[in-house]
Motif scaffolding. Structure first.
Motif, PDB file in Angstrom:
ATOM      1  N   ILE A 125      13.823  12.121  32.391  1.00  0.00           N
ATOM      2  CA  ILE A 125      15.068  12.836  32.669  1.00  0.00           C
ATOM      3  C   ILE A 125      15.342  13.892  31.590  1.00  0.00           C
ATOM      4  O   ILE A 125      15.655  15.046  31.900  1.00  0.00           O
ATOM      5  N   SER A 145      23.426  13.227  35.996  1.00  0.00           N
ATOM      6  CA  SER A 145      22.639  12.342  35.133  1.00  0.00           C
ATOM      7  C   SER A 145      23.483  11.673  34.057  1.00  0.00           C
ATOM      8  O   SER A 145      22.954  10.977  33.197  1.00  0.00           O
ATOM      9  N   ALA A 152      20.502   8.868  37.775  1.00  0.00           N
ATOM     10  CA  ALA A 152      19.886  10.078  37.217  1.00  0.00           C
ATOM     11  C   ALA A 152      18.456  10.235  37.729  1.00  0.00           C
ATOM     12  O   ALA A 152      18.030  11.330  38.114  1.00  0.00           O
TER      13      ALA A 152
END
Ligand SMILES: [Fe+2]
Ligand SMILES: [Fe+2]
Length: 189
Positions: A125, A145, A152
């Motif tokens: 991420i 997120s 996320a």
């Protein structure tokens, strides 16, 4: 482990813009690790190594993959995917990293996979939404997120697959496994 020698090695191996990206990913990964109860040291280490092989030549990447007996399916896919596994090989062989979770986070940051660890998810991420990233929809991804890590992942792997499909690019099976895991997870969004 001292981080200064790793950083100077990175500065030698990478373009300055790639090096700056790595430092931003490391900062964000540390922040996310703290939020989600993961070792900040491990998150920083994984982030620092994640793109260590990014600027290597295609032939050299291929040689390292073959020497290490890496997943043979990778060879048929875009060489952009190769720097993750090769980064993990370099982290282990050249820098003596033996934390499997750190190595896996580096290895799978290009593809994702099913059943990723918290550390793997954080790096995946952070790599996509670090503050220097600029692509349509990135602000929305950053916003989405902020909550749970699986939410996320749902949005980030969804974005990656959307992007690859829009380019009519082949998609590595691990990425589909990752995508399916989150699309099938109930109550995630
Ligand atoms: Fe990368
Ligand atoms: Fe990266």
């Amino acid at each position: 482990m001292e981080l200064a020698p790793i950083k100077s090695e990175l500065a030698n191996r990478l373009t300055s813009s790639r090096y700056e990206h790595v430092l931003r990913v490391a900062e964000l990964s540390k922040k996310m690790a703290k939020q989600h109860g993961v070792s900040e040291t491990a998150a920083e280490k994984a982030a620092l190594f994640h793109d260590i092989a990014k600027c290597m030549k295609k032939e050299e990447l291929l040689r390292r993959l073959e020497e290490a007996g890496e997943d043979k399916r990778l060879v048929d896919f875009h060489h952009e995917l190769w720097h993750g596994p090769v980064g993990a090989i370099i982290a282990r062989e050249t820098f003596g990293i033996n934390d499997e979770d750190v190595l896996n986070a580096v290895r799978f940051h290009t593809t994702g996979r099913a059943n990723m660890s918290m550390l793997e998810k954080i790096l995946f991420i952070a790599d996509l939404i670090e503050p220097g990233r600029q692509f349509p929809g990135v602000d929305e991804l950053r916003e989405k997120s902020k909550g749970s890590i699986d939410k996320a992942m749902y949005y980030c792997i969804g974005h990656s697959i959307d992007y690859l499909v829009s380019k009519r690019a082949a998609i590595f099976p691990d990425s589909f496994d990752c995508y399916n895991e989150y699309m099938l997870k109930e109550g995630i969004i």
